[in-house]
Scaffold this motif. Structure first.
Motif, PDB file in Angstrom:
ATOM      1  N   ASN A  34       0.999  -1.071  -0.094  1.00 50.57           N
ATOM      2  CA  ASN A  34      -0.124  -0.046   0.147  1.00 50.57           C
ATOM      3  C   ASN A  34       0.812   1.365  -0.120  1.00 50.57           C
ATOM      4  O   ASN A  34       1.497   1.641   0.920  1.00 50.57           O
ATOM      5  CB  ASN A  34      -1.087  -0.056   1.205  1.00 50.57           C
ATOM      6  N   SER A  35       0.999   1.975  -1.057  1.00 51.23           N
ATOM      7  CA  SER A  35       1.757   2.889  -1.151  1.00 51.23           C
ATOM      8  C   SER A  35       0.879   4.131  -1.725  1.00 51.23           C
ATOM      9  O   SER A  35       1.362   5.380  -1.738  1.00 51.23           O
ATOM     10  CB  SER A  35       2.832   2.948  -2.521  1.00 51.23           C
ATOM     11  N   VAL A  36      -0.445   4.046  -1.501  1.00 57.13           N
ATOM     12  CA  VAL A  36      -1.557   5.411  -1.984  1.00 57.13           C
ATOM     13  C   VAL A  36      -2.169   5.261  -0.608  1.00 57.13           C
ATOM     14  O   VAL A  36      -2.908   4.290  -0.222  1.00 57.13           O
ATOM     15  CB  VAL A  36      -2.213   5.008  -3.182  1.00 57.13           C
ATOM     16  N   PRO A  37      -2.473   6.330  -0.120  1.00 51.49           N
ATOM     17  CA  PRO A  37      -3.348   6.619   1.006  1.00 51.49           C
ATOM     18  C   PRO A  37      -4.789   6.167   0.772  1.00 51.49           C
ATOM     19  O   PRO A  37      -5.210   6.696  -0.276  1.00 51.49           O
ATOM     20  CB  PRO A  37      -3.156   8.076   1.683  1.00 51.49           C
ATOM     21  N   VAL A  38      -5.378   5.261   1.397  1.00 55.78           N
ATOM     22  CA  VAL A  38      -6.511   4.796   1.286  1.00 55.78           C
ATOM     23  C   VAL A  38      -7.240   4.911   2.608  1.00 55.78           C
ATOM     24  O   VAL A  38      -7.130   4.319   3.426  1.00 55.78           O
ATOM     25  CB  VAL A  38      -6.535   3.258   0.571  1.00 55.78           C
ATOM     26  N   THR A  39      -8.537   5.495   2.392  1.00 61.11           N
ATOM     27  CA  THR A  39      -9.204   5.666   3.659  1.00 61.11           C
ATOM     28  C   THR A  39     -10.176   4.365   3.819  1.00 61.11           C
ATOM     29  O   THR A  39     -10.919   4.049   2.862  1.00 61.11           O
ATOM     30  CB  THR A  39     -10.363   6.696   3.528  1.00 61.11           C
ATOM     31  N   PRO A  40      -9.823   3.421   4.909  1.00 61.25           N
ATOM     32  CA  PRO A  40     -10.448   2.466   5.260  1.00 61.25           C
ATOM     33  C   PRO A  40     -12.031   2.602   4.911  1.00 61.25           C
ATOM     34  O   PRO A  40     -12.421   3.624   5.622  1.00 61.25           O
ATOM     35  CB  PRO A  40     -10.251   1.834   6.748  1.00 61.25           C
ATOM     36  N   LEU A  41     -12.752   1.673   4.447  1.00 61.29           N
ATOM     37  CA  LEU A  41     -14.329   1.474   4.532  1.00 61.29           C
ATOM     38  C   LEU A  41     -14.760   1.200   5.751  1.00 61.29           C
ATOM     39  O   LEU A  41     -14.193   0.011   6.222  1.00 61.29           O
ATOM     40  CB  LEU A  41     -14.733   0.908   3.541  1.00 61.29           C
ATOM     41  N   ASP A  42     -15.756   1.873   6.359  1.00 68.22           N
ATOM     42  CA  ASP A  42     -16.417   1.150   7.509  1.00 68.22           C
ATOM     43  C   ASP A  42     -17.360   0.126   7.436  1.00 68.22           C
ATOM     44  O   ASP A  42     -17.612  -0.111   6.012  1.00 68.22           O
ATOM     45  CB  ASP A  42     -16.906   2.050   8.447  1.00 68.22           C
ATOM     46  N   LYS A  43     -17.792  -0.986   8.208  1.00 67.80           N
ATOM     47  CA  LYS A  43     -18.512  -1.960   7.972  1.00 67.80           C
ATOM     48  C   LYS A  43     -19.869  -1.544   7.395  1.00 67.80           C
ATOM     49  O   LYS A  43     -20.568  -2.243   6.655  1.00 67.80           O
ATOM     50  CB  LYS A  43     -18.815  -2.562   9.201  1.00 67.80           C
ATOM     51  N   LYS A  44     -20.321  -0.399   7.667  1.00 66.46           N
ATOM     52  CA  LYS A  44     -21.791   0.001   7.266  1.00 66.46           C
ATOM     53  C   LYS A  44     -21.637   0.459   5.527  1.00 66.46           C
ATOM     54  O   LYS A  44     -22.422  -0.009   4.914  1.00 66.46           O
ATOM     55  CB  LYS A  44     -22.347   1.212   7.923  1.00 66.46           C
ATOM     56  N   THR A  45     -20.386   1.258   5.186  1.00 64.99           N
ATOM     57  CA  THR A  45     -20.244   1.507   3.751  1.00 64.99           C
ATOM     58  C   THR A  45     -20.228   0.361   3.035  1.00 64.99           C
ATOM     59  O   THR A  45     -20.864   0.311   1.996  1.00 64.99           O
ATOM     60  CB  THR A  45     -18.914   2.425   3.980  1.00 64.99           C
ATOM     61  N   ILE A  46     -18.996  -0.616   3.465  1.00 60.89           N
ATOM     62  CA  ILE A  46     -18.897  -1.798   2.604  1.00 60.89           C
ATOM     63  C   ILE A  46     -20.227  -2.649   2.262  1.00 60.89           C
ATOM     64  O   ILE A  46     -20.546  -2.899   1.200  1.00 60.89           O
ATOM     65  CB  ILE A  46     -17.873  -2.825   2.989  1.00 60.89           C
ATOM     66  N   THR A  47     -21.032  -2.822   3.363  1.00 59.53           N
ATOM     67  CA  THR A  47     -22.240  -3.475   3.206  1.00 59.53           C
ATOM     68  C   THR A  47     -23.196  -2.487   2.313  1.00 59.53           C
ATOM     69  O   THR A  47     -23.820  -3.341   1.226  1.00 59.53           O
ATOM     70  CB  THR A  47     -23.110  -3.615   4.576  1.00 59.53           C
ATOM     71  N   SER A  48     -23.298  -1.402   2.432  1.00 61.35           N
ATOM     72  CA  SER A  48     -24.065  -0.512   1.627  1.00 61.35           C
ATOM     73  C   SER A  48     -23.769  -0.491   0.115  1.00 61.35           C
ATOM     74  O   SER A  48     -24.635  -0.453  -0.681  1.00 61.35           O
ATOM     75  CB  SER A  48     -24.454   0.930   2.138  1.00 61.35           C
ATOM     76  N   ALA A  73     -30.813 -16.827  -4.795  1.00 59.20           N
ATOM     77  CA  ALA A  73     -30.656 -15.904  -3.508  1.00 59.20           C
ATOM     78  C   ALA A  73     -30.421 -14.355  -4.125  1.00 59.20           C
ATOM     79  O   ALA A  73     -29.849 -14.414  -5.320  1.00 59.20           O
ATOM     80  CB  ALA A  73     -29.736 -16.476  -2.478  1.00 59.20           C
ATOM     81  N   LEU A  74     -30.514 -13.462  -3.403  1.00 56.59           N
ATOM     82  CA  LEU A  74     -30.090 -12.260  -3.862  1.00 56.59           C
ATOM     83  C   LEU A  74     -28.490 -12.175  -3.933  1.00 56.59           C
ATOM     84  O   LEU A  74     -27.873 -12.870  -3.166  1.00 56.59           O
ATOM     85  CB  LEU A  74     -30.387 -11.107  -2.873  1.00 56.59           C
ATOM     86  N   VAL A  75     -28.058 -11.578  -5.002  1.00 56.29           N
ATOM     87  CA  VAL A  75     -26.274 -11.770  -4.831  1.00 56.29           C
ATOM     88  C   VAL A  75     -25.979 -10.974  -3.890  1.00 56.29           C
ATOM     89  O   VAL A  75     -24.932 -11.397  -3.482  1.00 56.29           O
ATOM     90  CB  VAL A  75     -25.975 -10.869  -6.534  1.00 56.29           C
ATOM     91  N   SER A  76     -26.557  -9.867  -3.304  1.00 54.29           N
ATOM     92  CA  SER A  76     -25.835  -9.364  -2.262  1.00 54.29           C
ATOM     93  C   SER A  76     -26.028 -10.356  -0.921  1.00 54.29           C
ATOM     94  O   SER A  76     -24.898 -10.075  -0.101  1.00 54.29           O
ATOM     95  CB  SER A  76     -26.675  -7.887  -1.724  1.00 54.29           C
ATOM     96  N   ILE A  79     -22.859 -12.824  -1.495  1.00 55.62           N
ATOM     97  CA  ILE A  79     -21.803 -12.301  -1.363  1.00 55.62           C
ATOM     98  C   ILE A  79     -21.359 -11.640   0.150  1.00 55.62           C
ATOM     99  O   ILE A  79     -20.348 -12.189   0.900  1.00 55.62           O
ATOM    100  CB  ILE A  79     -21.390 -10.689  -1.953  1.00 55.62           C
ATOM    101  N   LEU A  80     -22.274 -11.284   0.755  1.00 55.34           N
ATOM    102  CA  LEU A  80     -22.037 -11.170   2.203  1.00 55.34           C
ATOM    103  C   LEU A  80     -22.023 -12.353   2.999  1.00 55.34           C
ATOM    104  O   LEU A  80     -21.327 -12.465   4.277  1.00 55.34           O
ATOM    105  CB  LEU A  80     -23.324 -10.275   2.589  1.00 55.34           C
ATOM    106  N   ASP A  81     -22.682 -13.448   2.496  1.00 55.14           N
ATOM    107  CA  ASP A  81     -22.494 -14.688   3.329  1.00 55.14           C
ATOM    108  C   ASP A  81     -21.074 -15.286   3.270  1.00 55.14           C
ATOM    109  O   ASP A  81     -20.804 -15.774   4.063  1.00 55.14           O
ATOM    110  CB  ASP A  81     -23.582 -15.631   2.464  1.00 55.14           C
ATOM    111  N   GLY A  82     -20.571 -14.873   2.065  1.00 57.85           N
ATOM    112  CA  GLY A  82     -18.930 -15.184   1.934  1.00 57.85           C
ATOM    113  C   GLY A  82     -18.025 -14.273   2.914  1.00 57.85           C
ATOM    114  O   GLY A  82     -16.476 -14.725   2.681  1.00 57.85           O
ATOM    115  N   PHE A  83     -18.561 -13.462   3.588  1.00 61.64           N
ATOM    116  CA  PHE A  83     -17.514 -12.528   4.337  1.00 61.64           C
ATOM    117  C   PHE A  83     -18.031 -12.854   5.910  1.00 61.64           C
ATOM    118  O   PHE A  83     -17.345 -12.248   6.635  1.00 61.64           O
ATOM    119  CB  PHE A  83     -17.767 -10.903   4.001  1.00 61.64           C
ATOM    120  N   GLN A  84     -18.492 -13.839   6.083  1.00 64.02           N
ATOM    121  CA  GLN A  84     -18.941 -14.275   7.456  1.00 64.02           C
ATOM    122  C   GLN A  84     -17.658 -14.129   8.475  1.00 64.02           C
ATOM    123  O   GLN A  84     -17.515 -13.801   9.650  1.00 64.02           O
ATOM    124  CB  GLN A  84     -19.670 -15.580   7.640  1.00 64.02           C
ATOM    125  N   ALA A  85     -16.819 -15.164   7.941  1.00 60.39           N
ATOM    126  CA  ALA A  85     -15.439 -15.463   8.743  1.00 60.39           C
ATOM    127  C   ALA A  85     -14.336 -15.054   8.145  1.00 60.39           C
ATOM    128  O   ALA A  85     -14.253 -15.198   6.779  1.00 60.39           O
ATOM    129  CB  ALA A  85     -15.518 -16.728   9.293  1.00 60.39           C
TER     130      ALA A  85
END
Length: 243
Positions: A34-48, A73-76, A79-85
């Motif tokens: 990571n050589s470019v400043p990137v603002t981390p996304l919070d959990k609400k932002t990534i979900t939305s 199933a909904l695609v969303s 995708i979110l199901d695959g981020f549980q752990a």
């Protein structure tokens, strides 16, 4: 029916808890890239952003809700199901960020989300039952025959489904996904400089996996099928993908 709704609420609670882990410090390798400043996304932002990206699109997924059954199933949700752990994050020099994770207690159900330097999702992937090297005594694949034999023994039904909102993004971001797939097949935490891994690393990185593993690509929100472009994997050190 009540039991099904209860299970959905439990999954939603897991999403919130697991996604919060996405924004903890990750690996030294990721920090080095990571050589470019990137603002981390919070959990609400990534979900939305994932929900907005996929809209109301639905697709069939093997064993998403019932083992051994394809269910729509909904695609969303998938995708979110695959981020549980175990969600991980790798940020590249240009600010492109790769997230990946797996379903709680079921690592055969995985998701990948690739965000552009502008912090917007560009490519999502549902990865189901793709075999990979795992464990201290794992034997990495060094041939197609070994890969197919493993899949046959474990009764897996490998499949990959990709989603983009701009057809051009499929060609741009597919190389990053392909490199992630290499790391996954090798079990992550891989050291290709180790002589014991030389054959496996060479085999995995030189094989056209998207032609071997059933792979579909769709344009959102219409769900129009897209042809997979012929692209090379991104030149990312496999050691950068740690889990």
């Amino acid at each position: 029916m009540k039991g099904r709704f209860k299970m959905m609420r439990i999954r939603q609670a897991i999403y919130v808890t697991a996604l919060a882990m996405l924004f903890l410090p990750f690996s030294f390798a990721a920090a080095q890239l990571n050589s470019v400043p990137v603002t981390p996304l919070d959990k609400k932002t990534i979900t939305s952003t994932i929900e907005a990206f996929t809209g109301n699109a639905k697709a069939l997924y093997y064993s998403f809700t019932h083992p051994g059954i394809e269910d729509k199933a909904l695609v969303s949700s998938r995708i979110l199901d695959g981020f549980q752990a175990g969600p991980m994050r790798l940020t590249l020099k240009d600010g492109t960020t790769i997230y990946w994770g797996f379903r709680y207690k079921e690592a055969t159900t995985r998701s990948v989300a690739i965000y552009g330097p502008d912090g917007r999702p560009r490519l999502l992937a549902a990865v189901d039952s793709v075999p990979g090297c795992s464990g201290w005594h794992c034997e990495p694949f060094t041939s197609i025959e070994a890969y197919e034999a493993y899949a046959s023994r474990t009764f897996l039904h490998p499949g990959i489904t990709l989603y983009v909102r701009d057809k051009r993004d499929l060609e741009t971001y597919l190389p990053y996904f392909t490199r992630w797939l290499h790391a996954k097949l090798l079990g992550f935490n891989v050291d290709c400089k180790d002589p014991k891994m030389a054959d496996a690393c060479g085999f995995v990185t030189q094989t056209e996996w998207l032609e071997i593993i059933p792979t579909r690509a769709y344009l959102l929100p219409s769900m129009r099928p897209l042809e997979l472009p012929k692209v090379k994997a991104a030149d990312i050190p496999l050691e950068a993908f740690t889990q």
